[in-house]
Design a protein around this motif. Structure first.
Motif, short mmCIF file in Angstrom:
data_model
loop_
_atom_site.label_atom_id
_atom_site.label_comp_id
_atom_site.label_asym_id
_atom_site.label_seq_id
_atom_site.Cartn_x
_atom_site.Cartn_y
_atom_site.Cartn_z
N ILE A 127 35.23 42.63 39.19
CA ILE A 127 33.98 42.50 38.39
C ILE A 127 34.21 41.48 37.72
N PRO A 128 33.53 40.17 37.63
CA PRO A 128 33.95 39.08 36.42
C PRO A 128 33.22 39.63 35.08
N LYS A 205 37.76 33.19 41.37
CA LYS A 205 38.99 33.37 40.45
C LYS A 205 40.19 33.43 41.47
N GLU A 206 41.07 32.49 41.23
CA GLU A 206 42.43 32.46 41.74
C GLU A 206 43.53 32.58 40.87
N GLY A 212 53.43 37.34 40.61
CA GLY A 212 53.28 36.59 42.10
C GLY A 212 52.32 37.55 43.09
N SER A 213 51.84 38.53 42.34
CA SER A 213 50.48 39.36 43.27
C SER A 213 49.49 38.62 42.99
N ASP A 214 49.40 37.69 44.12
CA ASP A 214 48.27 36.68 44.28
C ASP A 214 46.80 37.41 44.26
N GLU A 215 45.75 36.65 43.69
CA GLU A 215 44.54 37.41 43.70
C GLU A 215 43.47 35.98 44.12
N ASP A 216 42.58 36.51 44.75
CA ASP A 216 41.48 35.56 45.02
C ASP A 216 40.05 36.24 45.28
N ILE A 217 39.51 36.06 44.45
CA ILE A 217 37.93 36.58 44.29
C ILE A 217 37.09 35.82 44.08
N SER A 242 37.27 39.92 47.99
CA SER A 242 38.60 39.83 47.33
C SER A 242 39.85 39.87 48.32
N PHE A 243 40.74 39.06 47.80
CA PHE A 243 42.20 39.32 48.37
C PHE A 243 43.02 39.53 47.24
#
Length: 708
Positions: A127-128, A205-206, A212-217, A242-243
């Motif tokens: 949630i942004p 958001k990236e 190193g726990s990548d997030e792509d939202i 989300s990833f």
């Protein structure tokens, strides 16, 4: 528990309260926190000062001044809200009442539920923060006002809406870049014409993440509202993609070598299997249509909503290899339908006012999980026991009543619950259970013995109905000590007494004392060091003091202080945990008198806001500083291992000039190293133990926003 330390802090709080007798230093036109209007699930608006509960409100000003970079991190700074985050996911525990592998408080965004999935975890990490107008954290809500499963608290998030009544069209664009290759961007427009208003926002958001726990939202939210005489209709819709990677724990030796490592090696010499992070690829869609009416002493509130959550979760116990069968992929889909309606009336006499509201709510969830083992060389029997079809149904009828006479008020609530579960796996095994005729209730007298002051006592009783994941796990484990039919809901009995006083813009405070008894509290069950499911462990007692002070004594200075003690102990109960390195060695632990694990003995936040320049020809400058921290806590049921106390310093500097805002935000300025440790069984550590979850280090972000 550090009793002496608690007493010192309590004395300090009482000394601060005595300062209320002093005259205010200065006044400001800004609204204080206690003047903030809050809204309950029946649509009633109440000034925070007049609420008979412990409610912490994060206002738009607090959000703007916060150095935190996410909604989850900002909520975690609230004393009494414990962040039990281990991997990349956030798990809130209000006053230490959450049990392992389950949701804590119920969280709603503009009335839309975001607790989904078999464990009821919230999507708070996606949630942004940039789109939020206000956050309300109700620590012991009335079950009749806030619905089923409010026992562990409720968090209400209100996003920014369309139209301020002065502009037909307004909007903003913003971007931020920071540590760990973190990039954020958001944009939104809102407007109003006649009786119609609307808003549309998008967020992306990236980040590589600290470990190193990548997030792509990516998310989009839209709202359209129509005002009519006495009320309004709102339609709100949100989509979130989300990833996320979930870094596992590290053994001591590897954390010392590289705290930021996302994976771990099973041997200290570097040999063995490299284990990558787990992954979640998720799409969440929800929509809600709401009606609110308040005119001529009639109160009407209703809503109908739909939520669909599709999640692909990849669990990685070993590196990718066809010879390893420990890895699996779960494909999970949940469809949830919600409906509620309430109607009431205010009856006014010469000296007495009565408000009576009757409501009904209904929730139905259809959950399906399909498990596969894509890296196994042969079929895996565990696949069948983890292919789940499940349904959950909640039906509630509630009655809320308030009577006010001069300076006295009496609030009471009554709620009837009917809850049913039905689960089937493909072994095949079926399980169903129905909890009928459960009654939740609350009663709360209060008195306004001073102007702008409220003294109250509240007594609540409610049930927490455990998530589907507890039943599916116990079905799959097939253990005599964790049969799903023996798993009962948790029962909560809470007594609160409080004093809230709005003195002036310079000094406002509240002091809350609470006592909560949790019966049939859920614990994890182990045989040796092997997890065997969940069961009711016994009764725990949670008690403490919560204090908040805020004000704006000078035009260039504002402050806020929050503090909470959390004394969470087992009154009676038992658990099974290993006592030696032997895998079959176990003993029954008498929990009586032991501290509930993963609950700090205190939390605090101290904040200062400086306004050296305000509305000058050079713009406005704001400097915000926050010192926050928490006390020592135990890792395990048996209280063998402890996690130390930690303190953090955050800051944000914002310069606003001609519609632009430029800022620098920094959390954990001193780069404090702290590890959350997951070891509820108390199993002795070995070289390959992977129980340490290093928490984020220093984050620095640079951003710019433009508002029109």
């Amino acid at each position: 528990m550090k009793t002496v330390k608690k007493m010192k802090v309590l004395v300090a709080v009482l000394m601060i309260s005595c300062l209320a007798c002093l005259p205010a230093w200065a006044d400001s036109e800004e609204t204080t926190v206690l003047e903030t209007m809050v809204v309950n699930n029946s649509g009633q608006k109440t000034k925070l000062l007049d609420t008979n509960a412990s409610i912490h409100v994060i206002t738009a000003k607090d959000i703007a001044n916060s150095g935190q970079s996410s909604t989850a991190d900002l909520i975690s700074t609230i004393p009494g809200v414990v962040n039990q985050k281990s991997s990349s996911k956030t798990y809130f525990s209000v006053r230490g009442t959450r049990s392992t592998m389950s949701s804590g408080p119920q969280i709603y965004v503009d009335g839309r539920p975001i607790n989904v999935g078999s464990s009821g975890y919230s999507k708070i990490d996606t949630i942004p923060l940039d789109t939020i107008e206000k956050i309300e954290v109700i620590k012991s809500p009335s079950p009749a006002k806030y619905g089923v499963n409010a026992s562990r608290g409720v968090i209400l998030i209100t996003t920014k809406k369309g139209g301020d009544g002065e502009k037909a069209l307004s909007g903003q664009v913003a971007a931020e870049y920071g540590s760990w290759n973190t990039a954020k961007a958001n944009a939104g427009i809102s407007g109003q014409k006649d009786r119609t208003d609307y808003s549309i926002s998008a967020f992306a958001k990236e980040t590589d993440g600290y470990r190193g726990s990548d997030e792509d939202i990516k998310s989009m939210d839209g709202q359209i509202g129509w005002k009519f005489d006495g009320g309004r209709i709102d339609w709100t819709t949100g989509y979130n993609k989300s990833f996320l990677k979930y870094s596992g724990g590290l053994p001591y030796w590897q954390a010392e070598a590289d705290r930021t490592s996302s994976g771990y090696n099973t041997a200290a010499d570097g040999s063995g299997d490299w284990v990558p992070p787990n992954e979640t690829d998720e799409n969440l869609f929800n929509t809600i249509l709401k009606l609110d009416y308040d005119k001529n002493d009639w109160l009407v509130n209703s809503s109908v909503g739909y939520t669909r959550d599709h999640q692909e979760y990849s669990y990685k116990k070993y590196e990718y290899s066809a010879s390893k069968s420990g890895n699996y992929v779960d494909d999970r889909v949940e469809d949830r339908y919600d409906f509620k309606a309430s109607a009431g009336r205010v009856f006014r006499g010469e000296t007495v006012t009565n408000t009576l509201i009757i409501g009904v709510d209904y929730s139905f969830s259809d959950f399906e999980q399909d498990r596969s083992y894509p890296y196994a060389t042969s079929a895996v029997s565990a696949e069948l026991s983890n292919d789940i079809d499940a349904e959950k149904e909640f039906i509630g009828i509630n009655l809320n009543h308030e009577v006010a006479w001069n300076i006295f008020r009496l609030q009471s609530g009554l709620r009837y619950n009917n809850v049913s579960y039905e689960l089937t796996d493909r072994t095949p095994e079926t399980f169903s259970i129905n909890y009928k005729d459960d009654i939740d209730w609350s009663i709360s007298p209060s008195v306004n013995i001073l102007d702008n002051a409220n003294m109250f006592v509240t007594w609540n009783h409610s049930k927490y109905y455990v998530p589907l994941g507890y039943y599916t796990t116990d079905m799959g484990k097939n253990n005599d000590h964790t049969r799903p039919e023996d798993l009962d809901p948790e029962s909560y009995n809470t007594v609160e007494t409080g004093w809230k006083h709005q003195m002036s813009k310079a000094f406002n405070y509240s002091l809350i004392l609470y006592y909560t008894e949790v019966e049939d509290k859920i614990v994890a069950y182990y045989e040796g060091n092997t997890f065997k499911g969940y069961r009711n462990g016994g009764t725990s007692i949670h008690k403490g003091v919560e204090a908040e002070v805020d004000g704006r004594p000078l035009s260039w200075l504002g402050y806020r202080v929050s503090f909470s003690t959390i004394d969470a102990e087992w009154d009676k109960g038992s658990a099974v945990a290993c006592t030696s390195t032997g895998s079959s060695t176990k003993s029954t632990i008498d929990l009586s008198g032991k501290t509930v694990n993963m609950v700090p003995d205190y939390e605090y936040t101290l904040g200062l806001d400086f306004y050296p320049l305000k509305d000058t020809r050079y713009g406005s400058l704001t400097i915000a500083l926050d010192l926050r921290g928490f006390g020592e806590q135990y890792e395990d049921y048996n209280n063998l291992y402890t996690m130390p106390a930690a303190n953090f310093l955050d800051a944000k500097v914002t310069w606003a000039f001609k519609g632009f805002e430029y800022y620098v935000a920094c959390t954990n300025i001193l780069d404090r190293e702290w590890d959350r440790i997951s070891n509820s069984s108390g199993y002795p550590y070995t070289n390959s133990s992977r129980s340490l979850y290093p928490q984020d280090g220093r984050y620095i972000g640079f951003g710019v926003a433009y508002r029109f």
